[in-house]
Every structure is written in structure tokens, then in C-alpha cells.
Design an enzyme around this catalytic site. Sequence first.
Site, PDB file in Angstrom:
ATOM      1  N   ASP A   1      -3.331   8.315  -1.549  1.00  0.00           N
ATOM      2  CA  ASP A   1      -4.235   8.613  -1.495  1.00  0.00           C
ATOM      3  C   ASP A   1      -4.428   9.177   0.273  1.00  0.00           C
ATOM      4  O   ASP A   1      -3.901   9.073   0.788  1.00  0.00           O
ATOM      5  CB  ASP A   1      -5.159   8.418  -1.921  1.00  0.00           C
ATOM      6  CG  ASP A   1      -5.069   6.482  -1.381  1.00  0.00           C
ATOM      7  OD1 ASP A   1      -4.179   6.790  -0.739  1.00  0.00           O
ATOM      8  OD2 ASP A   1      -6.012   6.355  -1.234  1.00  0.00           O
TER       9      ASP A   1
ATOM     10  N   ASP B   1       0.714  -1.017  -0.401  1.00  0.00           N
ATOM     11  CA  ASP B   1      -0.118   0.729  -0.041  1.00  0.00           C
ATOM     12  C   ASP B   1       0.961   0.819   0.216  1.00  0.00           C
ATOM     13  O   ASP B   1       2.537   1.308  -0.232  1.00  0.00           O
ATOM     14  CB  ASP B   1      -1.159   0.296   1.076  1.00  0.00           C
ATOM     15  CG  ASP B   1      -0.247   0.045   2.163  1.00  0.00           C
ATOM     16  OD1 ASP B   1       0.575  -0.131   2.461  1.00  0.00           O
ATOM     17  OD2 ASP B   1      -0.772  -0.324   3.381  1.00  0.00           O
ATOM     18  N   SER B   2       0.788   2.540  -0.310  1.00  0.00           N
ATOM     19  CA  SER B   2       1.286   3.767  -0.084  1.00  0.00           C
ATOM     20  C   SER B   2       1.303   4.127   1.229  1.00  0.00           C
ATOM     21  O   SER B   2       2.423   4.822   0.871  1.00  0.00           O
ATOM     22  CB  SER B   2       0.188   4.550  -0.949  1.00  0.00           C
ATOM     23  OG  SER B   2      -0.854   5.308  -0.112  1.00  0.00           O
ATOM     24  N   GLY B   3       1.069   3.854   2.172  1.00  0.00           N
ATOM     25  CA  GLY B   3       1.478   4.417   3.500  1.00  0.00           C
ATOM     26  C   GLY B   3       0.063   5.235   4.311  1.00  0.00           C
ATOM     27  O   GLY B   3      -0.493   5.399   5.165  1.00  0.00           O
ATOM     28  N   GLY B   4      -0.717   5.508   2.947  1.00  0.00           N
ATOM     29  CA  GLY B   4      -2.249   6.440   3.295  1.00  0.00           C
ATOM     30  C   GLY B   4      -2.937   6.379   4.781  1.00  0.00           C
ATOM     31  O   GLY B   4      -3.064   7.343   4.938  1.00  0.00           O
ATOM     32  N   PHE B   5      -3.491   5.129   4.155  1.00  0.00           N
ATOM     33  CA  PHE B   5      -4.668   4.913   5.099  1.00  0.00           C
ATOM     34  C   PHE B   5      -3.991   4.738   6.637  1.00  0.00           C
ATOM     35  O   PHE B   5      -4.285   4.985   7.856  1.00  0.00           O
ATOM     36  CB  PHE B   5      -5.117   2.930   4.843  1.00  0.00           C
ATOM     37  CG  PHE B   5      -5.300   2.659   5.816  1.00  0.00           C
ATOM     38  CD1 PHE B   5      -6.712   3.440   5.175  1.00  0.00           C
ATOM     39  CD2 PHE B   5      -5.964   1.899   7.060  1.00  0.00           C
ATOM     40  CE1 PHE B   5      -8.607   2.687   6.588  1.00  0.00           C
ATOM     41  CE2 PHE B   5      -6.499   1.489   7.650  1.00  0.00           C
ATOM     42  CZ  PHE B   5      -7.617   2.241   7.569  1.00  0.00           C
TER      43      PHE B   5
ATOM     44  N   ASP C   1      -7.305  -7.425   1.293  1.00  0.00           N
ATOM     45  CA  ASP C   1      -6.168  -7.810   2.237  1.00  0.00           C
ATOM     46  C   ASP C   1      -8.008  -7.164   3.372  1.00  0.00           C
ATOM     47  O   ASP C   1      -8.614  -6.604   3.490  1.00  0.00           O
ATOM     48  CB  ASP C   1      -5.267  -7.035   1.417  1.00  0.00           C
ATOM     49  CG  ASP C   1      -5.655  -5.474   2.050  1.00  0.00           C
ATOM     50  OD1 ASP C   1      -6.242  -4.502   1.617  1.00  0.00           O
ATOM     51  OD2 ASP C   1      -5.409  -5.056   3.433  1.00  0.00           O
TER      52      ASP C   1
ATOM     53  N   GLY D   1     -11.144   4.093   0.562  1.00  0.00           N
ATOM     54  CA  GLY D   1     -11.735   4.624   1.711  1.00  0.00           C
ATOM     55  C   GLY D   1     -13.198   4.076   2.302  1.00  0.00           C
ATOM     56  O   GLY D   1     -14.013   5.049   2.185  1.00  0.00           O
TER      57      GLY D   1
ATOM     58  N   GLN E   1     -11.344   7.610  -4.215  1.00  0.00           N
ATOM     59  CA  GLN E   1     -12.112   7.783  -3.891  1.00  0.00           C
ATOM     60  C   GLN E   1     -13.283   8.604  -3.599  1.00  0.00           C
ATOM     61  O   GLN E   1     -13.625   8.111  -4.648  1.00  0.00           O
ATOM     62  CB  GLN E   1     -11.008   8.894  -3.160  1.00  0.00           C
ATOM     63  CG  GLN E   1      -9.622   8.436  -2.131  1.00  0.00           C
ATOM     64  CD  GLN E   1      -9.754   7.471  -1.279  1.00  0.00           C
ATOM     65  OE1 GLN E   1     -11.052   7.134  -0.169  1.00  0.00           O
ATOM     66  NE2 GLN E   1      -8.520   6.646  -0.977  1.00  0.00           N
TER      67      GLN E   1
END
Lengths: 380, 380
Positions: free
Chosen positions: B147, B93-97, B268, B218, B191
Amino acid sequence: MSDAFSFRLIATDGAARTGEITTAHGVVHTPAFMPVGTQASVKGVHPDDVRASGAEILLGNTYHLMLRPSAERIAGLGGLHAFMNWPYPILTDSGGFQVMSLAPLRKITEEGVTFRSHLDGAMVELTPERAMQVQILLGSDIAMQLDECMRLPAERGDVERAMKLSLRWAERCKRAFEGAAAGRALFGIVQGGDDHKLRADSVRGLVDIGFPGYAIGGLAVGETQSVMLEVVGETAAALPAQRPRYLMGVGTPADLLEAVARGVDMFDCVLPTRNGRHGVAFTRFGPINIKNARHADDPQPLDAERSCPAARNFSRAYLHHLFRSGEALGGTLLSIVNLFYYQELMAGARAAIGAGRFADYSGEIREQWNARADLHAEDD
Amino acid sequence: MSDAFSFRLIATDGAARTGEITTAHGVVHTPAFMPVGTQASVKGVHPDDVRASGAEILLGNTYHLMLRPSAERIAGLGGLHAFMNWPYPILTDSGGFQVMSLAPLRKITEEGVTFRSHLDGAMVELTPERAMQVQILLGSDIAMQLDECMRLPAERGDVERAMKLSLRWAERCKRAFEGAAAGRALFGIVQGGDDHKLRADSVRGLVDIGFPGYAIGGLAVGETQSVMLEVVGETAAALPAQRPRYLMGVGTPADLLEAVARGVDMFDCVLPTRNGRHGVAFTRFGPINIKNARHADDPQPLDAERSCPAARNFSRAYLHHLFRSGEALGGTLLSIVNLFYYQELMAGARAAIGAGRFADYSGEIREQWNARADLHAEDD
């Protein structure tokens, strides 16, 4: 005493011996190391991995199991082998050692020991007869007599009293164990602290009663290694050659080599799994503390030449990361590494004794430990 | 974008789809469930067991890995596949969450997000370019755009602003990802909260930019299941049929069946391992809380008919005992049981879609859950 239980001495090399114990659940090659399955689980390790390490016999703790989930419950579920999904030999201790080390309160009388459970505070009575009943319910292949353990140093009078009480309990245990299924064996336990005369008296008393195997108890309880080894050497030499000898609760890899050299056949210890959970790996190069910062970027495995997949397939950097991150997999992998290490150490000992070169083997192992000990001094 | 990455649709059944994703590290059959290896470890489970469960792809968390041990360190050690000893596909993942859910402080600007590390309090900057750099260093087969995630419910104005910012970041991510090795893929993330118009705008914007796969982000952030499924259904239908669709962070077995029915290909979730560590097993008969006292004497395994050895080879009484005794093996075994369950649920879905009977499959699975739900109501 039993149809199935037997011990066969295969070869000796000085005082060191190799042999095999036959039980209803399989053969155990000696010298043997028994991983400890305290609460019916070798901590953090799947039984398949315990088996893969080469372990042929496990130790179960009577004290823990009688308190939770209870011997009666385990018997109702088919016994400890079925409960743990470990269809191979199992030895159970008698609970005496844990009563000393874990119970917050205990009272010893001729009849037995009464103690307060460390789990729920209930008062529990453990007599020689109850210790046998519990182990019969658990269904272990090898049961241990109830004995009185004490920490060292202790007054000679106290040590003597405990040793004699343990002898009287040994006799009661043997009688109570007659109800056990055929094929199960009961071992007597030599006590007597660090007093050679008391140890000799204990051996004589136990041999008079007669057991299919003998343990050396009451060691690794505060004395120095040299005192321990002296007692082990004299006691082992006094025990019957045709019976297996089990040194309880010992020890480090170095302890094991020394005790094998003195004629010990069986060991148990929590060190492989306890040290593994704390980030210390036993290796050919001595202990490695994987939490040490110098492993953070090391792409090498713990030991590429080991048969243990956990030692071969994961970098030190990854293992280091798992410990730094609090990931349980780290403790599991190092426990597996250590279980393999102990088993390989004993397999090597068996082969070396068979070939009449145990002293050389032991020397080579030590040389390797020491060669790296300077290099990795910060790991100690 | 890549030579090696591709998605092939094999069959559809209503909106449900089955297909396969090809990556440089192997093929992933969809619908696919990705176990979460948060800190480069699927918590408490050996990678061999993760693989044995049928998992073909893992998820790694950029937020965790960039903070510890750092993307640069992992790259120096040969990338995340080598580091974890997982030679199969990996999505990061990108780390945003996690910035939203874990960082104690964060500030979002057009440039990116600055947050305080939950580990050492250091201020860390994560821009779309840095998120790509980190994932390129990790070497994942599938990277995710950065995101902005927000919890629901949220003001429409805020949701719209975050969605539009995420679109601009998507464009920057695509540009920055051009430096990635051939064969790696970057997915865009839809999103727009629970607003259908905003979701549709997000889909259009992302498709205009063009990605080899699309995620629905989201969701599972506070909204009801029916709101989530409505958004999933409309969003999936609007996405290009020839690209894989990934619903991030979802969910329960029931969520998965519903989302597959609406055309989702990838999932996931931490539930299999988190619930496993907490004593809850997913089974054909619905969830079973093994800590419940009624299991204390139950000699039956969790499910004798499962392919999972942990579900077949240990009694409920033993698993119950492990949890009652605080033995880590309990959490490990139930995590394995749950990972197998999720994989088998997806394997069954793939077969059913291929046979044109996904609705029946889904109905049969639910019927079995419900048949036992009354019987085992105390497990909820």
C-alpha cells in the site's frame, strides 16, 4: 580461617588435578572456568544462561564495582550475590589489575595505590585494607589480596620491588580479612614476572603467611605463551598440593589445557564473551569467525552435537545475518556458545583426569582443532 | 483462499471481540499483540524469551529482510520460521511503511515504488507483485498487501489518490498471491487518512475484492490519539465481523485498550523493545524510567506479583546499575518485562471480553496506572 571454605583433591594425573572447592554458596568442581561478570553482569548474557552453561562460579571486578555502583551500595542491597541474582559462588579480584590497565593515572606507595577513576576522574585510594573492606562488603566467597601488577617485559628490579610489596600487602590483607564472615576465603597472589627465582621467593613468602588458596598473577600481560607456561609450571609445582591454584586472566582454550596439565585448578577470562560479541565462536573445530561471508548461506548450526542450544538451534547463516545486521542477539548467542564451550572443555578435563587420561584428552581436543584449522584457515 | 487459515469469533462485548486465528504454524488468540522482529530478531531478546512472554505470532519486516539478507536467501534456508528459529505464526508487512519512513529517496508510480536502499544506496523496485513474491519466499502465515502510506496531516487529494492506488494494488496483490502455498493468508489494508468518507470507500473497495483479514493502515503517523481512535472505531465497525482486524504499528498500552474496545483484533508495535532498550519499563503502575536516580538503592523488583521472571528476580537498583553502566543485559531484561506486559494486557483483555466485562477491566487497568502516575510523576 573459615568453617565453610574447603578444597578437596579428588584425583591427579601427572601434574593435572581434579578436585572440589566447597563454599557457603555451593561446590565448584575443578579445574573450573569462571566467567567474568565485570560490572555485575556477564556481558550480554542472562544469568540463567550463564548457569545453564555449567558455570559454578563467577568472577566480579572489584575495581569496577567499587567505582560504580560502589561496594557500600551493593552491601546495602544484600551483597553481590543478591544484586546480580547469582546465588552461587563468586570470586572477586582485588582491583589491582584494573588499576594498572584502566586508570589513566596511578601512584603506588607502601600504603597502597591512588588512582584516577576512568569514569569521573575522581582520585580514589585503594589500600590492602580497603581492598579487603570492599570485598567483604561485596560478600564474595573468595576474595583476592591486593597486589601490584606490571606489564611484561619489565626491569628485574621493578619486578622484584613489586613482588616484595605485594608480599607485604598480602600480610596486611590477611590481617584485614579477619573481620570477614566465616566461610569466606582470601587467596594470596604469586608475583615475580618471568623470573623463576622471584616467583619462588613469592611462593615461599605467601605460604609462610598462609592462605586457603593461591593465585598466579602477573601473567598474560605481554609475555609469550611458552614463557607463561614455564612460569605456571614451576609456580604450580611449588605451591601446596592441598590448596586450590588459580591462574588469573588466562586464557584461550589451548592455554587452559596447558595450564591444567601443569596443575592449575581455576581460571577466569573475558575471551568467551568478548570473542562472542566480536563474532568469533569457539567450537570443537577451532574458532569460527561467523562474520566471514562463507557462512551467509550455510544452513548448518555451529555444532549439532553440542549440548548448548545456541550452538544447535540456529544456523550459521542466521548468526552471520545477526552480526551483519548489528543485531545484539548475535553477540549474546555466540557468548553463550563460548561459555558452554569453555565449561565443556573443563568438564571433559575433570573426567579425563579422574580416568587418568588427561594427556589423551588434551591431544584429542587439539587434533580436532587442527583437523579443521586448514579447512577453515580464512577464519583466523 | 486457504485450507488452514481461519478466524473464529468466540465472544463479543460491545464492539470488543475475542477469537482465534488458525494458521499452519499454530493458533493465535485475539486480541493479539505481535512483537516486531524487524531484521529477523526481536531486538535484544532470545526467541525462547519472546515465546515465554506469551507471544503467539511475530511480525517480520519485508523491507528490511528483502534488503538483507534477501528473501531469496531466506527461502533457500527454509523460510523465515526456520531462519529465526520461530516455529510459530509469522505475519510479514509489505514494506510500504518502511519505504516511506526509511528510504532516503522514493518514487511512486502506478506500477509500484522505486526507492534507494538505506543500506547500500542501490535502487530497488517494489511492485505489488514483487511484494507478494518476497512474502511468499519468506513463507509468512499472513502477508500484507503493498500500500502507499503517507504521514498526516496531508492534503485530501493526496490521501484520496494514495487510497485509490492502494486499492488497485490490493487487487494486483490478491492475484499475485494466488501462487502462495495453501494455508497462507493475505490481508488488505484500509487507507484514507483521517477522512471518514475515504476510509469508508477503502473498506468497500477491499471487501469487494475480498480478503481473509483486513488491516487498518496509515495511522499513528502524526495524527492525535483521538483522531486515530475515531478512525479506528468507524473503520472497524465497517469491516466484516467474521474477519480479523489488524491495526498496524499501534501502540501504547492505552492505545491497545482503546482500540480493542473499538473492535480491533491484532496489533504490532516496537514500543515494548524500543522503550525497554531505553530504560522504560511498562508495569501495572504505569511506565517506570529505571534510569531515574531514585531507583539506585531500591531493592524491590519491578513487580513481585508478575509472572515475568525478569520483573520478579532483579531489583530496580540492579536494573538501574545495568543502564548506568551501559550493560546490554539491562535493555534485554526490560524488553522482556515489556513483552510480558503487553502479552498479559492482551490475555487479560481476552478473558474480560469472554466474561462480558471488558469496560471494567479497561477501567481497572487505567485506575492502577493513574494511582501511581502522581506518585511517580518524575518517571514521565
